[in-house]
Design an enzyme around this catalytic site. Structure first.
Site, PDB file in Angstrom:
ATOM      1  N   ASN A  44     -78.196  -4.525  87.689  1.00  0.00           N
ATOM      2  CA  ASN A  44     -77.077  -3.628  87.331  1.00  0.00           C
ATOM      3  C   ASN A  44     -75.775  -4.108  87.990  1.00  0.00           C
ATOM      4  O   ASN A  44     -74.710  -4.060  87.388  1.00  0.00           O
ATOM      5  CB  ASN A  44     -77.266  -2.187  87.819  1.00  0.00           C
ATOM      6  CG  ASN A  44     -78.683  -1.761  87.983  1.00  0.00           C
ATOM      7  OD1 ASN A  44     -79.488  -2.508  88.518  1.00  0.00           O
ATOM      8  ND2 ASN A  44     -78.998  -0.557  87.538  1.00  0.00           N
ATOM      9  N   CYS A  45     -75.910  -4.562  89.238  1.00  0.00           N
ATOM     10  CA  CYS A  45     -74.708  -4.914  90.002  1.00  0.00           C
ATOM     11  C   CYS A  45     -74.007  -6.128  89.421  1.00  0.00           C
ATOM     12  O   CYS A  45     -72.825  -6.375  89.705  1.00  0.00           O
ATOM     13  CB  CYS A  45     -75.086  -5.171  91.458  1.00  0.00           C
ATOM     14  SG  CYS A  45     -76.141  -3.878  92.126  1.00  0.00           S
ATOM     15  N   ILE A 282     -95.616  14.166  94.072  1.00  0.00           N
ATOM     16  CA  ILE A 282     -94.484  13.506  93.391  1.00  0.00           C
ATOM     17  C   ILE A 282     -93.464  13.020  94.429  1.00  0.00           C
ATOM     18  O   ILE A 282     -93.031  13.777  95.297  1.00  0.00           O
ATOM     19  CB  ILE A 282     -93.800  14.473  92.391  1.00  0.00           C
ATOM     20  CG1 ILE A 282     -94.838  15.040  91.408  1.00  0.00           C
ATOM     21  CG2 ILE A 282     -92.681  13.765  91.642  1.00  0.00           C
ATOM     22  CD1 ILE A 282     -94.269  16.019  90.395  1.00  0.00           C
TER      23      ILE A 282
HETATM   24  C1  LIG Z   1     -72.129  -1.609  86.875  1.00  0.00           C
HETATM   25  C2  LIG Z   1     -72.830  -1.294  88.155  1.00  0.00           C
HETATM   26  C3  LIG Z   1     -72.564  -2.038  89.285  1.00  0.00           C
HETATM   27  C4  LIG Z   1     -73.203  -1.749  90.474  1.00  0.00           C
HETATM   28  N1  LIG Z   1     -72.913  -2.498  91.575  1.00  0.00           N
HETATM   29  C5  LIG Z   1     -73.552  -2.243  92.725  1.00  0.00           C
HETATM   30  C6  LIG Z   1     -73.318  -3.051  93.864  1.00  0.00           C
HETATM   31  O1  LIG Z   1     -72.546  -4.015  93.819  1.00  0.00           O
HETATM   32  N2  LIG Z   1     -73.969  -2.735  95.006  1.00  0.00           N
HETATM   33  C7  LIG Z   1     -74.847  -1.694  95.085  1.00  0.00           C
HETATM   34  O2  LIG Z   1     -75.423  -1.458  96.153  1.00  0.00           O
HETATM   35  N3  LIG Z   1     -75.094  -0.925  94.018  1.00  0.00           N
HETATM   36  C8  LIG Z   1     -74.478  -1.172  92.845  1.00  0.00           C
HETATM   37  N4  LIG Z   1     -74.741  -0.401  91.755  1.00  0.00           N
HETATM   38  C9  LIG Z   1     -75.657   0.748  91.907  1.00  0.00           C
HETATM   39  C10 LIG Z   1     -77.102   0.323  91.786  1.00  0.00           C
HETATM   40  O3  LIG Z   1     -77.288  -0.401  90.623  1.00  0.00           O
HETATM   41  C11 LIG Z   1     -77.970   1.565  91.795  1.00  0.00           C
HETATM   42  O4  LIG Z   1     -77.750   2.240  93.009  1.00  0.00           O
HETATM   43  C12 LIG Z   1     -79.440   1.270  91.675  1.00  0.00           C
HETATM   44  O5  LIG Z   1     -79.714   0.537  90.498  1.00  0.00           O
HETATM   45  C13 LIG Z   1     -80.238   2.573  91.647  1.00  0.00           C
HETATM   46  O6  LIG Z   1     -81.584   2.328  91.438  1.00  0.00           O
HETATM   47  P1  LIG Z   1     -82.502   3.399  90.724  1.00  0.00           P
HETATM   48  O7  LIG Z   1     -83.856   2.820  90.658  1.00  0.00           O
HETATM   49  O8  LIG Z   1     -82.300   4.715  91.342  1.00  0.00           O
HETATM   50  O9  LIG Z   1     -81.883   3.541  89.266  1.00  0.00           O
HETATM   51  P2  LIG Z   1     -81.677   2.436  88.151  1.00  0.00           P
HETATM   52  O10 LIG Z   1     -81.636   1.079  88.724  1.00  0.00           O
HETATM   53  O11 LIG Z   1     -80.510   2.893  87.345  1.00  0.00           O
HETATM   54  O12 LIG Z   1     -82.995   2.553  87.283  1.00  0.00           O
HETATM   55  C14 LIG Z   1     -83.337   3.750  86.648  1.00  0.00           C
HETATM   56  C15 LIG Z   1     -84.085   3.422  85.374  1.00  0.00           C
HETATM   57  O13 LIG Z   1     -84.820   4.572  84.993  1.00  0.00           O
HETATM   58  C16 LIG Z   1     -84.870   4.638  83.598  1.00  0.00           C
HETATM   59  N5  LIG Z   1     -85.172   6.010  83.209  1.00  0.00           N
HETATM   60  C17 LIG Z   1     -84.407   7.114  83.427  1.00  0.00           C
HETATM   61  N6  LIG Z   1     -85.021   8.207  82.934  1.00  0.00           N
HETATM   62  C18 LIG Z   1     -86.185   7.788  82.399  1.00  0.00           C
HETATM   63  C19 LIG Z   1     -87.241   8.452  81.728  1.00  0.00           C
HETATM   64  N7  LIG Z   1     -87.208   9.763  81.521  1.00  0.00           N
HETATM   65  N8  LIG Z   1     -88.267   7.713  81.300  1.00  0.00           N
HETATM   66  C20 LIG Z   1     -88.326   6.383  81.498  1.00  0.00           C
HETATM   67  N9  LIG Z   1     -87.344   5.697  82.131  1.00  0.00           N
HETATM   68  C21 LIG Z   1     -86.288   6.401  82.581  1.00  0.00           C
HETATM   69  C22 LIG Z   1     -83.493   4.188  83.166  1.00  0.00           C
HETATM   70  O14 LIG Z   1     -83.537   3.674  81.850  1.00  0.00           O
HETATM   71  C23 LIG Z   1     -83.159   3.123  84.203  1.00  0.00           C
HETATM   72  O15 LIG Z   1     -83.392   1.818  83.697  1.00  0.00           O
HETATM   73  C24 LIG Z   1     -74.133  -0.684  90.538  1.00  0.00           C
HETATM   74  C25 LIG Z   1     -74.427   0.060  89.391  1.00  0.00           C
HETATM   75  C26 LIG Z   1     -73.792  -0.256  88.212  1.00  0.00           C
HETATM   76  C27 LIG Z   1     -74.114   0.552  86.986  1.00  0.00           C
END
Ligand SMILES: Cc1cc2nc3c(=O)[nH]c(=O)nc-3n(C[C@H](O)[C@H](O)[C@H](O)COP(=O)(O)OP(=O)(O)OC[C@H]3O[C@@H](n4cnc5c(N)ncnc54)[C@H](O)[C@@H]3O)c2cc1C
Length: 549
Positions: A44-45, A282
C-alpha cells in the site's frame, strides 16, 4: 490433538503477517486467509510512487501471492472472497466468492480481523464525478495512472494535506501536473506542531504547490469541457482535471460492530494487549483497531504499516498460547516529498495539551546532519519534548533533507525504553564526518534539554514573546542582526558581552537569542554567573523565522 482452524479476514499488512507467523508457530494449524480484493500482501505504501511512475511496474507492488502462501507456508489464501458476517455462536463466518457469487460458511476456532481502514469519501455534491479518486488498493492506483496517461491532466486538486495527500502532491507533480492542496486545518501535516509544519509548507510552496489552508470542499462541479471544479466553503473554485481525496481513513468495523464486538471511543475495534477483542475467540489487528498511546495514555487510531505488522505477529503468538503483549504506540512516522523528510515520534505539544498534560517543556535546535566542515551538511530542524520534572523523553519532530529519519528512530527507541534527556546526552552514536558529528544532533538535543531540567539554562516561552516585559538581547554578529531580528531586541555580539555587561538591566529578565540557540546558551551562562536572570529563546532566530514567517 485436533487441528486448530484459524481464519483471517484481510490479507495485506496485518493479516498476511499474522498468517505467516502462525505457520511458523504451529505447523499443524489450518490457516485460511479471506481477502476481498484481487491481491494479498501488496505494498500500500508504494502506491503513490506507482502513480508518480517512480515505481514503474505494477508487479513490483505485489510482495506475495496465493501460490507462494500455499507452497511456502501451506496457507490457503482466497482472494476476491469477502466476509459478510461473523456468527459468533456457531464460530463461523459467512463468505461471498465475488467471482462466482456463491455464498458459504467457513468455520473457525480462532478468528483474526485485519480489514484495515477505508479512505473517507464524504457525500459532497458531485463526489461521484469521473476524475475524483481515492487511493487504497493496487486497482485504485492503476485507475489514477490510466487517467493520467489518457487524459494528460495539467491541474490536480488533492483534498487533504496529510501524509498521503502530500505524497500524492509530489507524485502528481512528478507527472508534470500542477497541484493545489485543500486542507481544513491551518497547517499541512496536522499531526505536527504548527511551527514544525511551517517547514513542509514552505517547501511545498517553493515547489509550486498551491496550498489552500483553513478551507474545505463544499462541492464538485464539471464544465462542458469535462474539467472538474472544486468549490470550497470559503467561496473559492479550483479547476482540476484530476482530484485525489486524501482526507483520512475510517476503520472498517462493520463486521465487528454487527457481531457485537466492543468498539472504542474513537470508533476502532477495542482490543487488549494480546490483540484479543471482547470475544475470546476473535483477535483484531491493524488500522481497524484502537491503540493506546504510550506517552499520553490516550486511545488513538494510528494507521501505520509497522504497527499492523507487529500486531499481526502478537496476535499469532497469542493464539498459539505465548505470553506476548503489544504495549501501545508512539506513532513513529516518516514522510518525504520534494526532497524534504518530515518525521515524528511520541507526543507532540498538541497531543500533550489535548491529554491535559502540563509537566513538559520543549526545545528547538537546528544542527547540521553532519559536521559543517564536510561538504553537503544540511540542517535538521528538531523539536524535542520532555517532562520538565525529571527529563523523561516524550516526543520529537524533525524536518530536513538528510539524516532526519535516523535521529527520530533513535529518539523513538529511547522513548520506548523510557529514556530521559540525560540518556540522550550520553547516547553513543556512530560518527564519521560524512554521517554525523562527535556530538550528534540527538546528543545535542539531550544536552540542551538536560540543561533545562538541571536549571542551568531556562527556556523563554515562545508564546509569551509578544507580551513579555523582558529585555530582548540578540548576541549574533551585527551583519546577522541587520539581516533580520526580533523587533525590540538589542544587539550585543557574544564576543563583546563581558565588556558591555553594564548595558544590561538588573531589574528584569533578559531573554537571549542568536541564530540557533547555541551562542545564546553561552551568553546565558555568562550572564547567569553575573547574577542576571536570563532565559534562552530556544532554537533562536531560526525558530523565530518559522514561527513568524
Ligand atoms: C496510499 C497509502 C500509503 C501508505 N503509506 C504508508 C507509509 O508510508 N508508512 C506506513 O507506515 N503506512 C502507510 N500506509 C498505511 C498502511 O498501509 C496501513 O497502515 C496498513 O496497510 C494497515 O494494515 P491492515 O492489515 O490493517 O489493513 P490493509 O493493509 O488495508 O489490509 C486490509 C485488507 O482487508 C481486506 N478486507 C476488508 N474487509 C474485508 C472483508 N470483509 N472480507 C475480506 N477482506 C476484507 C481489504 O480488502 C484489505 O485488502 C499507507 C496506506 C496507503 C493507503
Amino acid at each position: 490433538m485436533t487441528k486448530k482452524r484459524i481464519v483471517i479476514v484481510g490479507g495485506v499488512a496485518g493479516g498476511a503477517t499474522c498468517a505467516a507467523r502462525l505457520r511458523r508457530m504451529d505447523e499443524e494449524a489450518e490457516i485460511v486467509v479471506l481477502e476481498r480484493g484481487p491481491y494479498v500482501s501488496f505494498a500500500n505504501c508504494g502506491l503513490p510512487y506507482y502513480v508518480g511512475n517512480v515505481i514503474q511496474e505494477e508487479s513490483k507492488l505485489l510482495l506475495a501471492w496465493p501460490t507462494l502462501f500455499r507452497e511456502r507456508f501451506n496457507i490457503e489464501v482466497r482472494t476476491r472472497n469477502e466476509v459478510l458476517a461473523i456468527n459468533r455462536e456457531a464460530s463461523t463466518v459467512s463468505v461471498r466468492d465475488l467471482e462466482t457469487g456463491r455464498e458459504y460458511s467457513e468455520p473457525y476456532d480462532a478468528l483474526v480481523l485485519s480489514p484495515g481502514a477505508a479512505p473517507i469519501r464524504p457525500s459532497w455534491p458531485g463526489i461521484d464525478l469521473p476524475g475524483i479518486f481515492t487511493l487504497r488498493t493496487v486497482p485504485d492506483s492503476r485507475e489514477i495512472r490510466h487517467w493520467i496517461d489518457e487524459k494528460k491532466p495539467s491541474k490536480a486538486v488533492v483534498v487533504g494535506g496529510g501524509f498521503i495527500g502530500l505524497e500524492m502532491a509530489e507524485n502528481l507533480a512528478l507527472r508534470g501536473i500542477t497541484v493545489t492542496v485543500v486542507e481544513l486545518a491551518n497547517q499541512v501535516m496536522p499531526p505536527l506542531d504548527l511551527e514544525m509544519a511551517e517547514y513542509p509548507k514552505q517547501r511545498l510552496e517553493s515547489r509550486g504547490v498551491t496550498l489552500a489552508l483553513v478551507d474545505a470542499v463544499a462541492e464538485f462541479g464539471q464544465g462542458s469541457n469535462g474539467c472538474l471544479s472544486v468549490h470550497t466553503q470559503s467561496g473559492m473554485a479550483y479547476e482540476a482535471d484530476l482530484v485525489v481525496l486524501a482526507i483520512g481513513v475510517r476503520p472498517e468495523t462493520m463486521l465487528a460492530r454487527d457481531a457485537g464486538l466492543e468498539l472504542g471511543e474513537r470508533g476502532g475495534i477495542r482490543i487488549n494487549s494480546q490483540m484479543r477483542t471482547s470475544d475470546p475467540h476473535i483477535w483484531a489487528v491493524g488500522d481497524a483497531v484502537e491503540v493506546r498511546n504510550r506517552v499520553t495514555g490516550q486511545w488513538e487510531l494510528i494507521p501505520l504499516a509497522g504497527l499492523a505488522n507487529r500486531q499481526g505477529r502478537v496476535a499469532a503468538d497469542a493464539i498459539c498460547g505465548r505470553d506476548v503483549h503489544f504495549d501501545g504506540v508512539l506513532g513513529t512516522t516518516v514522510c518525504g516529498f520534494f526532497g524534504l523528510t518530515v518525521a515524528l515520534t511520541g507526543a507532540t505539544e498538541k497531543s500533550l495539551r489535548r491529554a491535559g498534560m502540563v509537566d513538559f517543556e520543549s526545545i528547538y535546535l537546528h544542527p547540521g546532519h553532519h559536521v559543517g566542515y564536510y561538504p553537503g551538511a544540511q540542517p535538521i530542524h528538531l523539536k524535542l519534548l520532555f517532562r520538565k520534572s525529571d527529563g523523561l523523553v516524550l516526543g520529537a519532530q524533525a524536518v530536513g533533507e538528510e539524516g532526519v529519519a535516523r535521529r527520530i528512530d533513535v529518539i523513538a527507541t529511547a522513548i520506548q525504553m523510557k529514556a530521559t534527556v540525560f540518556d540522550l546526552e550520553e547516547t553513543e552514536l556512530c560518527y564519521a564526518p560524512q554521517y554525523g558529528a562527535a556530538k550528534d544532533p540527538v546528543n545535542m538535543a539531550g544536552m540542551i534539554a538536560a540543561n533545562v531540567v538541571r536549571g542551568d539554562a531556562e527556556i523563554a516561552p515562545w508564546d509569551k514573546l509578544d507580551s513579555t516585559e523582558a529585555f530582548l538581547l540578540d548576541v549574533r554578529q551585527p551583519n546577522e542582526f541587520d539581516a533580520g531580528s526580533i523587533p525590540g531586541s538589542v544587539n550585543i555580539p557574544l564576543g563583546q558581552l563581558r565588556s558591555r555587561l553594564g548595558e544590561l538591566p538588573t531589574d528584569k529578565e533578559i531573554w537571549v537569542n542568536c541564530g540557533v540557540g547555541q551562542r545564546a546558551y553561552y551568553a546565558c551562562r555568562i550572564l547567569a554567573q553575573h547574577g542576571l536572570h536570563v532565559r534562552n529563546l530556544s532554537g533562536g532566530f531560526s525558530t523565530y523565522r518559522v514561527m513568524r514567517p
